[in-house]
Every structure is written in C-alpha cells, then in structure tokens.
Design a protein around this motif. Structure first.
Motif, short mmCIF file in Angstrom:
data_model
loop_
_atom_site.label_atom_id
_atom_site.label_comp_id
_atom_site.label_asym_id
_atom_site.label_seq_id
_atom_site.Cartn_x
_atom_site.Cartn_y
_atom_site.Cartn_z
N THR A 66 43.51 44.46 40.38
CA THR A 66 44.24 44.85 39.16
C THR A 66 45.32 43.82 38.85
O THR A 66 45.48 43.41 37.69
N LEU A 78 44.19 40.74 37.05
CA LEU A 78 44.01 40.91 35.60
C LEU A 78 45.36 40.89 34.89
O LEU A 78 45.50 40.29 33.83
N VAL A 79 46.33 41.57 35.49
CA VAL A 79 47.66 41.65 34.88
C VAL A 79 48.25 40.25 34.72
O VAL A 79 48.72 39.89 33.62
N LEU A 112 44.47 49.29 35.47
CA LEU A 112 45.17 48.28 34.66
C LEU A 112 46.23 48.95 33.78
O LEU A 112 47.35 48.44 33.64
N SER A 152 45.48 47.99 25.76
CA SER A 152 44.63 48.78 26.67
C SER A 152 44.53 50.24 26.19
O SER A 152 43.48 50.87 26.30
#
Lengths: 201, 238
Positions: free
Chosen positions: A76, A79-80, A123, A139
């Motif tokens: 995660t 991705l951040v 996420l 998101s």
C-alpha cells in the motif's frame, strides 16, 4: 525608490548555494523501506508535520533509522508514495467543507488505482490516515463510480451494506457492550422468568 | 486499520472511516445516491440532505422529482444561465426545502410547496405575487408551511400586506442569536383571521460589505425558527 532607479547588481550564480534535495526514509509495517523526496512528502499533511517536527538534517536522514509507519503495509505504501512523487509540487486542495461538483480521475491515478478492491480499500485507509487530500478525493471517486448503473440489490452486494435487521442487531450488540450491567439485569430477568417468578423487583 | 480482505467485486463502504464514506457518497451521481438510499433506513438517513443542482438544459424533472419524494431536506438550484422551465405539477413535500437561483419560481409553484420550512433565494416574485400567496396561505392552501423565508429585492410591505388583516406586534422577535446581523425594517405584523393570529411577517435587512439583502419571513405562531443554514450555526427562534 522606483524600479527604474534600483541599483543593478551582478549575480554570481555559482556563489548561490544550491539546496540539496532531501530524501526521507520510511518503513512499512512489513519492514519495506522507501525513499521519498521532501517535495512529495508535502502532499501528506501527516508526514509533512512529522518530518517538520523531527527537524532531520541530510545526515540524520541517512544515519538514523527509517521512520516507521506502523499501520500501513509495503504494498500500500508503495502506491501512496508513487502517487505523492507523481503529484509533488501540485497545489493541495483546501478543505473548506465544500464538495467538488466534478472530480476527474487523471490517467496516472486511474492506472495506479487499477488494483483489486482489497488493495484499494487499504489505499483509501492510508490516504485518510496520512491525510493526502487529493489522493483521497480521487480514490473516493473511484469507489463512488462503482455505484453506476446498479440496482439497490446490486449496491447491497457491492458495498456489503447491512440490511435494516442487521443494523438493528448491531445496534443492540453495541448497546449491550457499552453497558454490561444492563446485560446482567436482562439475564437475571430471563433466569427468574424461567424459574416461574412473575415479579422482578 | 481494518484487516478486511474483500473479494474482487465488493467494497465494504461502511467499514471505512465516516469521513471517507461520506466523501464517496458526495461524489456519486444523484441517481446513484437515490438508489443507495433505498438500501436501508440507516443509509437513507445518511444521504440526507440532498443538494440538487441543475446545470444542463433539457433535464426531465418529473421522474427526478418522483424519486425525490422521500427526501426530507432538499436543496434545489438551477444554473442561472439556463432557460429552465420547472413544471408546475411537481411534488414538493419535504421537511425543509431550500431553493437557490429560483428565477423560475411563480405563485402556482409556491402554492404546491407544502414544506415545513421553505427558504427561497434569488427569486423574481413581485410584491403583488407575495400578496397573492399570503392570501392563499391565510386560507390554508399550504397547511404544512410553518416558516417561509424569501430573499428578494426591496419590497413594499404596504403592497405585500394589502387587503390582508394585519396588526402590528412589536413584541414578536425573529432572532434571539446575538450573532444575527439582520436588522428589522418594520414592526413585526401579525396576520389575523377571525380574531386569531395565523402568522407573523418580518421584514429584515442584512448588510455585509456594503451589500444589502432583504428578507421576508412568514412564521406561524410559536414555531421554532431555524434560519438559513450557513455553517450550521444560524439557528434562532421566535
């Protein structure tokens, strides 16, 4: 003094100190390490405040242990930080309580979020925890788009929505959990009823 | 953080923090929000109020309003650049209805808005229109309306209240909040019928940065007034 009359000063560009880019090190809860630029960190209010409070120098960043982010896993966090690096330097939306009428998901973000819903769920939690406003914005839009063209029954299934009965049961369970004495009284009452008593108090 | 591991085609919306699921719902289209509201009572309550902005022409309002019937608090706004005609036969029965850019509003529309609280911004109603509405109001045309606020250009109260039995009542107050900046322009007027007070009319002015806005409030006796909801703090009572 007017602009025209201002003295002209020759600038020796070589003499201007070039600020070295600083990269911070972060560690996920499964011990994966990431190097993130100072500018990218600014997208996260939480991390930005954290590094400001720490006041690390370039040497500190290299010599001290990586900053642990204990409740986000490596997959995660990757991705951040990819998102933060891509959007570094961009203006951060001001949270004035208003709702943007139209939220467009940029191509990069759409590709980044082309993931299974389990990871998307993590996420979003991470974006909320790290207070990354624009990542949360896009998101949430992606999750909102899941509702398009669905019937109520399909929405229940997609969003795992509890029925009225399940809501009631959860409410009762929460009340009981909050007041153990109430549960004891109820059990005592049931016991007396079983024993044939018709008065409780 | 939740350890939820959903399947590929599910997303546990209400296992996210409340800020998140609220953001998700606010980013849905109106149709999706309505559909969602049918899923359970809790969700129905969670998606209130509905803020509906008409920003493109040729929107069919009848089916939209059929779905809006169950909405308790409705904010309705039409883009002022659009030549939208809002049909007269629509059903408006909400606890609170807020109309912004209500340039399309006519008295027949208003007489079908049987809402407990009705707030109208930027309408083109003239004094004689409001007078006509008040005459019907006195005769019980919209029995559920308890508090009406109309923001409009300066009004002639003599014309607004023409041929309506009225009595000055200096003891009635509209505002009790010390922060309220509205100034009374006339002595509150009780509308009376058969010796009974039907409602009180207040005419007030709010000035901010040299811009004056005028409000006409029609309030039934003893009704607790909730002012235009700005930041949730404009709460006052009569």
């Amino acid at each position: 003094m007017s602009v025209e009359n201002a003295p002209v000063v020759d600038v020796d560009e070589a003499a201007i100190p070039v600020e070295k880019k600083m990269y911070y090190r972060f560690e996920s809860n499964d011990k994966k390490e990431f190097r993130v630029s100072e500018l990218a960190i600014q997208q996260s209010e939480t991390l930005n405040r954290l590094v400001e409070a720490m006041g690390y120098t370039s040497e500190d960043v290299e010599n001290k242990p990586a900053i642990a982010i204990e409740n986000i896993d490596g997959k995660t966090l990757k991705l951040v930080f990819q998102w933060c690096e891509h959007h570094k330097g961009e203006a951060i939306p001001v949270d004035d309580g208003s709702v943007p009428k139209i939220v467009e998901i940029p191509e990069f973000d759409a590709k980044l979020m082309d993931i299974d819903n389990g990871l998307l769920f993590k996420l979003i939690w991470a974006a909320d925890y790290l207070n990354i406003v624009q990542l949360l914005n896009v998101s949430c839009k992606k999750v909102a788009n899941m509702a398009q063209g669905k019937t109520p029954a399909q929405l229940r299934r997609v969003y795992l929505l509890p029925s009225d009965e399940e809501d009631e049961a959860a409410k009762r369970a929460a009340q009981e959990a909050q007041d153990p004495r109430a549960r004891e009284v109820e059990e005592e009452f049931e016991e007396r009823k079983r024993q044939g008593g018709n008065s409780f108090f | 953080m939740s350890n939820f591991d959903p399947g590929l085609d599910t997303f546990p919306l209400f296992q996210t923090p409340s800020l998140v699921w609220e953001m998700v719902i606010l980013r849905m289209g109106l149709l999706e929000i309505f559909t969602l509201s049918f899923c359970s009572k809790n969700i129905y309550n969670a998606v209130q109020p509905v803020d509906l902005l008409i920003s493109k022409p040729n929107v069919k309002l009848e089916p939209l309003f059929e779905r809006l019937r169950t909405v308790k608090i409705l904010w309705f706004e039409v883009d002022r650049t659009l030549p939208v005609t809002v049909p007269i036969g629509l059903t408006w029965e909400h606890e609170e209805l807020v109309l912004d850019n209500a340039h399309w509003l006519t008295v027949p529309h208003l007489l079908l808005m049987n809402c407990k609280r009705l707030i109208i911004h930027n309408c083109l109603l003239q004094d004689f229109d409001i007078n006509l509405y008040l005459r019907h109001f006195v005769n019980g045309a919209v029995p559920l309306v308890e508090h009406l606020t109309i923001e409009a250009v300066r009004q002639d109260m003599m014309e607004v209240l023409e041929d309506i039995e009225c009595e000055e009542n200096p003891n009635r107050v509209l505002k009790t909040s010390p922060d309220d900046i509205r100034a009374m322009l006339i002595t509150p007027m009780d509308i009376r019928q058969n010796g009974e007070t039907i409602a009180t009319v207040f005419y007030t002015q709010e000035t901010s940065f040299s811009i004056s806005t005028y409000f006409l409030d029609v309030v039934k006796p003893s009704h607790i007034c909730v002012g235009p909801v700005d930041n949730g703090v404009s709460r006052y009572m009569i």
